[in-house]
Design an enzyme around this catalytic site. Structure first.
Site, PDB file in Angstrom:
ATOM      1  N   ASP A 109       9.517   7.019  -3.090  1.00  0.00           N
ATOM      2  CA  ASP A 109      10.249   6.318  -4.135  1.00  0.00           C
ATOM      3  C   ASP A 109      11.763   6.454  -3.911  1.00  0.00           C
ATOM      4  OD1 ASP A 109       9.636   5.029  -7.019  1.00  0.00           O
ATOM      5  OD2 ASP A 109      11.311   6.423  -7.265  1.00  0.00           O
ATOM      6  N   HIS A 274       0.908   5.027  -7.255  1.00  0.00           N
ATOM      7  CA  HIS A 274       2.271   5.249  -6.790  1.00  0.00           C
ATOM      8  C   HIS A 274       2.532   6.713  -6.480  1.00  0.00           C
ATOM      9  CE1 HIS A 274       6.563   4.659  -6.370  1.00  0.00           C
ATOM     10  NE2 HIS A 274       6.803   5.516  -7.337  1.00  0.00           N
TER      11      HIS A 274
END
Length: 294
Positions: A109, A274
């Site tokens: 991320d 994620h």
């Protein structure tokens, strides 16, 4: 900080005159640095780090502006305080002060954006690069369009000028950050309640710096990526990218985008959510070990 990576030693390392980073270090052997994402801290790597520490020196910092690291006020104007170039320099300086001149680097991320910039700016220092669930900043903005861009509403919110985003997020910080912790995970049990609470606490205490990080990605970070693309600069080290299948969801060829940036690329998708280092740590460890063997 109440939750730590088991068996790791903690220290604070000054990387700039007014910036000191919190870092966990464990294991022995060739070094690998693990950079966390949003809205998390270095503890997201706890499972992966312990496994890799069996035969590597594993370095897990909190990025500037996050966790227990310093959160300098963003300078007016150019956004350089939280530019990924600045944050990448933090990492190189940190690892150098820990005694390593070359290292492998993995980022998730926001940490992945820092890792990409480190690979572009410091090609002689970063030996291997792993990227979890992002596109380079320039491409990220290019693929967002129409109603499908609603999935990234937070990017547009935090790209706005200083003031309103910070006020809105601070007014309901736990709901804002909790939305991503809950909505982006396919296995909510991967982030237990005590750690979720710690992530929320760390995030609500860092609203201005988190917003400044995102704001930089709508400004100076794009400028840096454009300059690299115009100059033909590419990632020269072995690169592995693992992503959810965002290309299919948003209508682009993710592997093709990555091939334009990386000379030696392995790209694949994952069925994990994620937060894959917490949801599927064995998969991530296997991926990183395969990369390090290239």
């Amino acid at each position: 900080m109440t939750i730590a990576i088991p068996g790791f030693d903690y220290q604070r390392v000054t990387v700039e005159d007014d910036v000191t980073l919190n870092v966990a270090v464990g294991g022995t052997g060739t070094p690998i640095v693990l950079l966390h994402g949003f809205p998390q801290t270095h503890v997201m790597w706890r499972h992966v780090a312990v496994d890799l520490a069996a035969d590597h020196t594993v370095i897990c910092p909190d990025l500037r502006g996050y966790g227990a690291s310093d959160k300098p006020a963003a300078r007016d104007g150019d956004g350089g305080t939280y530019a990924k170039r600045t944050m990448a320099t933090d990492v190189v300086t940190l690892v150098g002060k820990l005694g390593h001149q070359r290292f492998a680097l993995a980022g998730h991320d926001r940490g992945a954006l820092v890792a990409i910039r480190a690979g572009l700016d410091h090609p002689a220092t970063v030996t291997h690069l792993a990227i979890l669930d992002v596109l380079p900043t320039l491409d990220m903005w290019d693929v967002l369009h129409g109603s499908s861009a609603a999935v990234a509403f937070h990017l547009y919110l935090m790209a706005q000028p200083p003031g309103l985003p910070e006020q809105m997020i601070s007014a309901s910080a736990d709901a804002f950050f909790g939305y991503f912790l809950d909505g982006w995970a396919r296995n909510p049990r991967a982030i237990p309640a005590d750690l979720r609470a710690e992530y929320l606490k760390a995030s609500r205490e860092a609203v201005p710096s988190i917003v400044a990080d995102y704001r930089a990605s709508a400004g100076i970070d794009v400028e840096h990526d454009r300059a690299d693309r115009a100059a033909g600069n590419r990632l020269a080290m072995p690169v592995t990218v693992v992503q959810q299948d965002w290309g299919a969801a948003l209508g682009y060829d993710a592997a093709a985008l990555w091939r334009s940036w990386a000379v030696d690329l392995e790209h694949r998708t994952t069925s994990a959510g994620h937060f894959m280092a917490e949801e599927a740590p064995d998969e991530v460890v296997t991926t990183l070990r395969a990369l390090l063997a290239r």
